[in-house]
Design a protein around this motif. Structure first.
Motif, mmCIF file in Angstrom:
data_model
loop_
_atom_site.group_PDB
_atom_site.id
_atom_site.type_symbol
_atom_site.label_atom_id
_atom_site.label_comp_id
_atom_site.label_asym_id
_atom_site.label_seq_id
_atom_site.Cartn_x
_atom_site.Cartn_y
_atom_site.Cartn_z
ATOM 1 N N MET A 1 49.979 45.171 -63.661
ATOM 2 C CA MET A 1 49.114 45.024 -62.486
ATOM 3 C C MET A 1 49.941 44.869 -61.211
ATOM 4 O O MET A 1 49.581 45.408 -60.168
ATOM 5 C CB MET A 1 48.175 43.838 -62.675
ATOM 6 N N GLU A 2 51.055 44.124 -61.288
ATOM 7 C CA GLU A 2 51.909 43.971 -60.112
ATOM 8 C C GLU A 2 52.542 45.301 -59.714
ATOM 9 O O GLU A 2 52.648 45.620 -58.527
ATOM 10 C CB GLU A 2 52.981 42.923 -60.376
ATOM 11 N N LEU A 3 52.971 46.082 -60.702
ATOM 12 C CA LEU A 3 53.537 47.391 -60.390
ATOM 13 C C LEU A 3 52.488 48.321 -59.794
ATOM 14 O O LEU A 3 52.773 49.088 -58.870
ATOM 15 C CB LEU A 3 54.134 48.029 -61.641
ATOM 16 N N PHE A 4 51.279 48.267 -60.317
ATOM 17 C CA PHE A 4 50.196 49.089 -59.774
ATOM 18 C C PHE A 4 49.937 48.714 -58.323
ATOM 19 O O PHE A 4 49.784 49.593 -57.460
ATOM 20 C CB PHE A 4 48.931 48.919 -60.610
ATOM 21 N N ALA A 5 49.901 47.421 -58.027
ATOM 22 C CA ALA A 5 49.677 46.972 -56.651
ATOM 23 C C ALA A 5 50.841 47.370 -55.750
ATOM 24 O O ALA A 5 50.629 47.759 -54.593
ATOM 25 C CB ALA A 5 49.469 45.462 -56.626
ATOM 26 N N ALA A 6 52.073 47.286 -56.266
ATOM 27 C CA ALA A 6 53.237 47.649 -55.454
ATOM 28 C C ALA A 6 53.255 49.138 -55.152
ATOM 29 O O ALA A 6 53.703 49.561 -54.083
ATOM 30 C CB ALA A 6 54.522 47.252 -56.173
ATOM 31 N N ARG A 7 52.765 49.950 -56.073
ATOM 32 C CA ARG A 7 52.740 51.400 -55.843
ATOM 33 C C ARG A 7 51.625 51.809 -54.892
ATOM 34 O O ARG A 7 51.675 52.883 -54.308
ATOM 35 C CB ARG A 7 52.586 52.138 -57.169
ATOM 36 N N GLN A 8 50.605 50.980 -54.726
ATOM 37 C CA GLN A 8 49.500 51.298 -53.831
ATOM 38 C C GLN A 8 49.848 51.044 -52.368
ATOM 39 O O GLN A 8 49.247 51.628 -51.478
ATOM 40 C CB GLN A 8 48.255 50.488 -54.205
ATOM 41 N N VAL A 9 50.803 50.155 -52.130
ATOM 42 C CA VAL A 9 51.196 49.846 -50.756
ATOM 43 C C VAL A 9 51.952 51.036 -50.197
ATOM 44 O O VAL A 9 52.856 51.566 -50.824
ATOM 45 C CB VAL A 9 52.081 48.589 -50.709
ATOM 46 N N GLY A 10 51.566 51.471 -49.033
ATOM 47 C CA GLY A 10 52.225 52.618 -48.438
ATOM 48 C C GLY A 10 52.525 52.400 -46.981
ATOM 49 O O GLY A 10 52.191 51.370 -46.399
ATOM 50 N N ARG A 11 53.179 53.366 -46.435
ATOM 51 C CA ARG A 11 53.463 53.346 -45.006
ATOM 52 C C ARG A 11 52.620 54.408 -44.339
ATOM 53 O O ARG A 11 51.817 55.081 -44.966
ATOM 54 C CB ARG A 11 54.952 53.653 -44.790
ATOM 55 N N LEU A 12 52.836 54.565 -43.069
ATOM 56 C CA LEU A 12 52.169 55.650 -42.361
ATOM 57 C C LEU A 12 52.617 56.982 -42.961
ATOM 58 O O LEU A 12 53.727 57.079 -43.495
ATOM 59 C CB LEU A 12 52.511 55.577 -40.874
ATOM 60 N N PRO A 13 51.783 58.015 -42.898
ATOM 61 C CA PRO A 13 52.104 59.265 -43.587
ATOM 62 C C PRO A 13 53.399 59.927 -43.155
ATOM 63 O O PRO A 13 54.000 60.661 -43.925
ATOM 64 C CB PRO A 13 50.917 60.168 -43.248
ATOM 65 N N PHE A 14 53.864 59.691 -41.950
ATOM 66 C CA PHE A 14 55.082 60.357 -41.498
ATOM 67 C C PHE A 14 56.348 59.566 -41.826
ATOM 68 O O PHE A 14 57.445 60.027 -41.556
ATOM 69 C CB PHE A 14 55.019 60.646 -39.988
#
Length: 132
Positions: A72-85
């Motif tokens: 679950m922690e890895l799933f949450a960490a992979r969902q965090v993103g930055r701006l598309p550029f």
């Protein structure tokens, strides 16, 4: 201990070199000569294999709760993103998997996701928002 079977690469005796364009079902010279080493797939899946082994070991030692929490922690960490550029560094994922203190080939041999590039931020944001 099981003995390993050594597999030698098989080269065709006669190459079918046809002057016409080959269809998807036909074999051409390149596909007849192309030899993919078995270690290439093993190296490509090394990190996933190590993760699966460590989760199996933790499940045997700690029970089912720890691997589920890590997943679950890895799933949450992979969902965090930055701006598309902006390219993501995946730092949270590396910390959770323990790869933050390891310098490997991917860190210095120039894989494409580590290239520095800059796109026009306004155009990328407009495209991601559906304005452009």
């Amino acid at each position: 201990m099981a003995q390993s079977i050594k597999v030698q690469p098989v080269m065709p005796a006669v190459l079918n070199a046809e002057p016409t364009a080959s269809l998807p079902g036909k074999t051409n010279c390149l596909s007849q000569l192309a030899y993919v080493h078995r270690l290439r797939d093993s190296e490509a899946n090394y990190n996933q294999h190590q993760y699966n082994l460590s989760m199996q070991m933790m499940r045997n030692r700690e029970g089912l709760n720890f691997p589920l929490k890590m997943g679950m922690e890895l799933f949450a960490a992979r969902q965090v993103g930055r701006l598309p550029f902006l390219q993501s560094s995946n730092m949270m994922e590396d910390v959770l998997l323990g790869r933050d203190e390891v310098i490997s080939f991917e860190d210095y041999l120039g894989v494409p996701e580590n290239y520095e590039f800059m796109r026009q931020p306004h155009v990328v944001m407009e495209k991601s928002l559906g304005i452009l």
